[in-house]
Design a protein around this motif. Structure first.
Motif, mmCIF file in Angstrom:
data_model
loop_
_atom_site.group_PDB
_atom_site.id
_atom_site.type_symbol
_atom_site.label_atom_id
_atom_site.label_comp_id
_atom_site.label_asym_id
_atom_site.label_seq_id
_atom_site.Cartn_x
_atom_site.Cartn_y
_atom_site.Cartn_z
ATOM 1 N N MET A 158 35.225 172.563 23.837
ATOM 2 C CA MET A 158 33.950 172.051 24.331
ATOM 3 C C MET A 158 33.535 172.808 25.595
ATOM 4 S SD MET A 158 33.217 169.740 22.131
ATOM 5 C CE MET A 158 31.847 168.905 22.950
ATOM 6 N N LEU A 159 32.235 172.945 25.777
ATOM 7 C CA LEU A 159 31.707 173.585 26.974
ATOM 8 C C LEU A 159 31.763 172.605 28.133
ATOM 9 C CD1 LEU A 159 30.338 176.274 27.816
ATOM 10 C CD2 LEU A 159 28.137 175.136 27.451
ATOM 11 N N GLU A 160 32.386 173.019 29.237
ATOM 12 C CA GLU A 160 32.541 172.169 30.417
ATOM 13 C C GLU A 160 31.631 172.692 31.523
ATOM 14 O OE1 GLU A 160 37.200 171.252 30.493
ATOM 15 O OE2 GLU A 160 36.724 173.329 29.939
ATOM 16 N N LEU A 161 30.504 172.037 31.701
ATOM 17 C CA LEU A 161 29.499 172.531 32.629
ATOM 18 C C LEU A 161 29.995 172.573 34.069
ATOM 19 C CD1 LEU A 161 26.201 170.878 31.330
ATOM 20 C CD2 LEU A 161 27.154 173.121 30.813
ATOM 21 N N ASP A 162 30.840 171.628 34.443
ATOM 22 C CA ASP A 162 31.331 171.600 35.816
ATOM 23 C C ASP A 162 32.254 172.777 36.120
ATOM 24 O OD1 ASP A 162 33.186 170.492 34.027
ATOM 25 O OD2 ASP A 162 34.210 169.404 35.628
ATOM 26 N N LYS A 163 32.791 173.401 35.062
ATOM 27 C CA LYS A 163 33.627 174.585 35.243
ATOM 28 C C LYS A 163 32.841 175.876 34.983
ATOM 29 C CE LYS A 163 37.915 172.178 33.995
ATOM 30 N NZ LYS A 163 39.057 172.118 33.035
ATOM 31 N N LEU A 164 31.835 175.790 34.121
ATOM 32 C CA LEU A 164 31.002 176.958 33.820
ATOM 33 C C LEU A 164 30.178 177.365 35.039
ATOM 34 C CD1 LEU A 164 29.618 178.989 31.864
ATOM 35 C CD2 LEU A 164 28.013 177.145 31.293
ATOM 36 N N PHE A 165 29.685 176.379 35.780
ATOM 37 C CA PHE A 165 28.817 176.656 36.927
ATOM 38 C C PHE A 165 29.566 176.481 38.242
ATOM 39 C CE2 PHE A 165 25.527 175.469 33.756
ATOM 40 C CZ PHE A 165 24.709 176.579 33.868
ATOM 41 N N MET A 166 29.163 177.280 39.215
ATOM 42 C CA MET A 166 29.630 177.109 40.584
ATOM 43 C C MET A 166 28.422 176.762 41.443
ATOM 44 S SD MET A 166 32.460 180.143 41.061
ATOM 45 C CE MET A 166 33.220 179.292 42.452
ATOM 46 N N VAL A 167 28.568 175.740 42.281
ATOM 47 C CA VAL A 167 27.493 175.304 43.162
ATOM 48 C C VAL A 167 27.883 175.668 44.598
ATOM 49 C CG1 VAL A 167 26.096 173.361 43.951
ATOM 50 C CG2 VAL A 167 26.934 173.422 41.577
ATOM 51 N N VAL A 168 27.125 176.580 45.195
ATOM 52 C CA VAL A 168 27.463 177.118 46.511
ATOM 53 C C VAL A 168 26.442 176.640 47.543
ATOM 54 C CG1 VAL A 168 27.892 179.205 47.860
ATOM 55 C CG2 VAL A 168 28.440 179.157 45.404
ATOM 56 N N ASP A 169 26.927 176.014 48.602
ATOM 57 C CA ASP A 169 26.049 175.555 49.680
ATOM 58 C C ASP A 169 25.675 176.749 50.560
ATOM 59 O OD1 ASP A 169 24.965 174.449 52.085
ATOM 60 O OD2 ASP A 169 25.921 172.533 51.614
ATOM 61 N N VAL A 170 24.381 177.045 50.621
ATOM 62 C CA VAL A 170 23.911 178.181 51.429
ATOM 63 C C VAL A 170 23.007 177.697 52.571
ATOM 64 C CG1 VAL A 170 24.095 179.828 49.529
ATOM 65 C CG2 VAL A 170 21.960 178.553 49.840
ATOM 66 N N SER A 171 23.142 176.429 52.924
ATOM 67 C CA SER A 171 22.251 175.821 53.914
ATOM 68 C C SER A 171 22.231 176.576 55.239
ATOM 69 C CB SER A 171 22.662 174.368 54.159
ATOM 70 O OG SER A 171 22.659 173.623 52.956
ATOM 71 N N ASP A 172 23.398 176.889 55.780
ATOM 72 C CA ASP A 172 23.454 177.556 57.085
ATOM 73 C C ASP A 172 22.796 178.931 57.024
ATOM 74 O OD1 ASP A 172 24.780 175.389 58.098
ATOM 75 O OD2 ASP A 172 26.775 176.282 57.934
ATOM 76 N N ALA A 173 23.078 179.666 55.959
ATOM 77 C CA ALA A 173 22.548 181.029 55.847
ATOM 78 C C ALA A 173 21.029 181.030 55.768
ATOM 79 C CB ALA A 173 23.142 181.728 54.622
ATOM 80 N N VAL A 174 20.451 180.146 54.954
ATOM 81 C CA VAL A 174 18.990 180.157 54.808
ATOM 82 C C VAL A 174 18.303 179.530 56.016
ATOM 83 C CG1 VAL A 174 19.112 180.191 52.297
ATOM 84 C CG2 VAL A 174 18.954 178.002 53.470
ATOM 85 N N GLN A 175 19.003 178.641 56.701
ATOM 86 C CA GLN A 175 18.423 178.056 57.911
ATOM 87 C C GLN A 175 18.280 179.128 58.988
ATOM 88 O OE1 GLN A 175 16.312 175.695 59.562
ATOM 89 N NE2 GLN A 175 17.499 174.443 58.117
ATOM 90 N N GLN A 176 19.259 180.022 59.062
ATOM 91 C CA GLN A 176 19.209 181.099 60.052
ATOM 92 C C GLN A 176 18.074 182.088 59.767
ATOM 93 O OE1 GLN A 176 23.082 182.929 60.249
ATOM 94 N NE2 GLN A 176 24.113 180.985 60.660
ATOM 95 N N MET A 177 17.584 182.117 58.528
ATOM 96 C CA MET A 177 16.527 183.053 58.164
ATOM 97 C C MET A 177 15.133 182.508 58.451
ATOM 98 S SD MET A 177 18.227 184.152 54.510
ATOM 99 C CE MET A 177 17.306 185.632 54.173
ATOM 100 N N GLN A 178 15.053 181.227 58.788
ATOM 101 C CA GLN A 178 13.744 180.605 58.936
ATOM 102 C C GLN A 178 12.906 181.221 60.052
ATOM 103 O OE1 GLN A 178 12.568 178.087 56.635
ATOM 104 N NE2 GLN A 178 14.305 179.171 55.743
ATOM 105 N N ALA A 179 13.527 181.564 61.144
ATOM 106 C CA ALA A 179 12.778 182.061 62.300
ATOM 107 C C ALA A 179 12.037 183.368 61.993
ATOM 108 C CB ALA A 179 13.724 182.258 63.486
ATOM 109 N N SER A 180 12.577 184.174 61.072
ATOM 110 C CA SER A 180 11.966 185.481 60.793
ATOM 111 C C SER A 180 10.894 185.427 59.710
ATOM 112 C CB SER A 180 13.051 186.479 60.374
ATOM 113 O OG SER A 180 13.663 186.070 59.158
#
Length: 492
Positions: A158-180
């Protein structure tokens, strides 16, 4: 300024491409079959990723009315819908559609779905403009994520979606880009405000990264008349040496100064081109030929990949062989041909592996061009089918590489344009074979073959029969080409 997140990332790569998209779209190269297949893969992956966040509602796409899409999104948010797919927001002419928007008591969470196997830097720009729009509209965004394929996943029954996909938190990185972002938007607005004057942005590494720009042919060939074989083929694009030459307006290889610092391989390529000289190391070629024992088995695989593995034991983007061609040459030059083409719609690997070990005896020389590809395919089959592992690995260990004489520079001609790829070697050594490929109907290269087989099950029985015949003719020509290339080496 009307801008979407895809146009924003396009402008991040090169603002000129954004201007061309708006004012001169006819010069852009349209997507080919491979690009269209990638787009479709992205759609399939995006739809499947929504199942990680079930019970949501999708905003129907309407290219003529983004305002209604945004209004429906707002209505769903006010209604308390937890998961919204393609949630649409508009701010100051910027339209963003969030792949998956999750509403929580602490605020909104954004999920950008990508069909790749990692988080590329350009994805952060993609997510950052979404965050900018939502926060500018007054929403509280508690987290931003990129959802991508896990290349290490191996499917079970069976296809296991929780293993097929990786969910990566990029909050800090994109927050740092806001000023530019405001400064970038102002820059893009300045470019777009002048419809008469095309931006004067020179070519460079950005033409290929992170993607090959659809304006590259226009900028390189139409505007700057850069030939197919130039200093960019000798020195890597963006390298110090390439930049030194380009800064002096040196594009043609024949204009490279004789005293310009180069490696021995680079100098050989330059000298061969300047003198239009074919270099042949007869002794080295003879030594290579002496390593080959007859009968010779010329082997070529065709493979395709699945972002979402359909069968047990398959990983995302794993190369799955579905076809091979096999030419067998005796010492007297007598040729025989064998082939395999799987049925569509089911896992082809077992049937192909069984036929392969039946067609090739264990202790014979197998010849491939760029053998690392064939070796990987066979090793993967041996791992998957333990009962066939011994004969498969015997074939694996007996593969020899026809690419070696060209890779090592034992045979080099200006027609090869400094490359040892079969794409350049074949027309240089056996020009009539190049014409044979052009005369093939429907399928003329590996990309065509991969796309054709991957979509074969969707076609009618009559159309399948036609495409299968095209696949067989193409793959047979691949191994016949190797026979002819080796024949040329024998003659010299």
């Amino acid at each position: 300024m009307n801008l979407s997140k895809s146009l924003y990332t396009k402008a991040i790569q090169c603002p000129k491409s954004l201007w061309l998209k708006k004012y001169k779209p006819e010069v852009l190269t349209p997507p080919d079959a491979s690009a269209l297949a990638r787009f479709e893969t992205g759609n399939v992956v995006g739809d499947l990723a929504c199942e990680l966040f079930p019970g949501g509602r999708e905003i129907p796409y309407d290219s003529r009315d983004f305002k209604s899409m945004a209004q429906r999104t707002q209505a769903y948010l006010e209604e308390g819908v937890e998961n919204i797919y393609e949630a649409t927001f508009i701010y100051d002419g910027i339209v963003v559609m969030v792949d998956i928007l999750r509403q929580t008591p602490e605020g909104l969470a954004l999920y950008e779905v990508k069909s790749s196997t990692d988080v590329k830097p350009i994805y952060l720009h993609d997510v950052s403009i979404q965050l900018y729009v939502l926060e500018s509209l007054g929403y509280t965004v508690r987290a931003c994520h990129v959802v991508h394929i896990n290349s290490g996943y191996v499917r079970d029954e069976m296809l296991e979606l929780d293993k097929l996909f990786m969910v990566v938190d990029v909050s800090d990185a994109v927050q740092q880009m806001q000023a530019s972002i405001p400064q970038k938007l102002e820059e893009f607005k300045t470019y777009l405000s002048d419809s008469l004057h095309e931006p004067d942005i020179d070519i460079g590494k950005h033409c290929n990264h992170p993607y090959e720009c659809d304006a590259k042919a226009y900028c390189w060939k139409t505007q700057r008349h850069i030939p197919e074989y130039s200093v960019f083929n000798i020195f890597n694009l963006g390298s110090k040496k390439q930049q030194q030459l380009y800064a002096q307006n040196i594009i043609m290889i024949e204009d490279i100064p004789d005293d310009f610092a180069m490696t021995s391989i680079q100098k050989q390529k330059v000298d061969n081109w300047k003198m239009q000289r074919t270099f042949i190391d007869h002794d080295a070629i003879a030594e290579f030929l002496e390593t080959l024992n007859y009968p010779l088995y010329y082997l070529d695989f065709e493979t395709f990949v699945q972002a979402i593995p359909l069968w047990r034991g398959v990983s995302p983007y794993q190369q799955i062989p579905f076809q091979y061609s096999l030419h067998i040459e005796d010492a007297d030059g007598t040729l025989a041909h064998r082939e395999f083409l799987a049925q569509s719609g089911s896992d082809p690997r077992r049937a192909l592996a069984e036929k392969l070990v039946a067609d090739i005896p264990c202790h014979v020389d197998v010849l491939a061009y760029n053998m690392s590809f064939e070796k990987r395919v066979i090793a993967s089959l041996a791992t998957q089918f333990e009962d066939l592992s011994e004969p498969l690995m015997c074939l694996h260990d007996n593969i020899k590489d026809l690419m070696i004489p060209f890779q090592k520079g034992h045979y080099a001609t200006p027609l090869m344009k400094g490359s040892y790829s079969i794409k350049y070697v074949l027309p240089a050594l056996v020009p009539q074979m190049e014409q044979a490929y052009k005369q093939l109907e429907g399928i003329q290269n590996g990309g065509d073959a991969m796309n054709a087989f991957a979509s074969l099950h969707d076609k009618s029985e009559q159309e399948q029969k036609k495409v299968r015949a095209q696949l067989l003719k193409y793959c047979e020509l691949d191994t016949l080409a190797m026979v002819r290339v080796l024949g040329k080496l024998k003659k010299i």
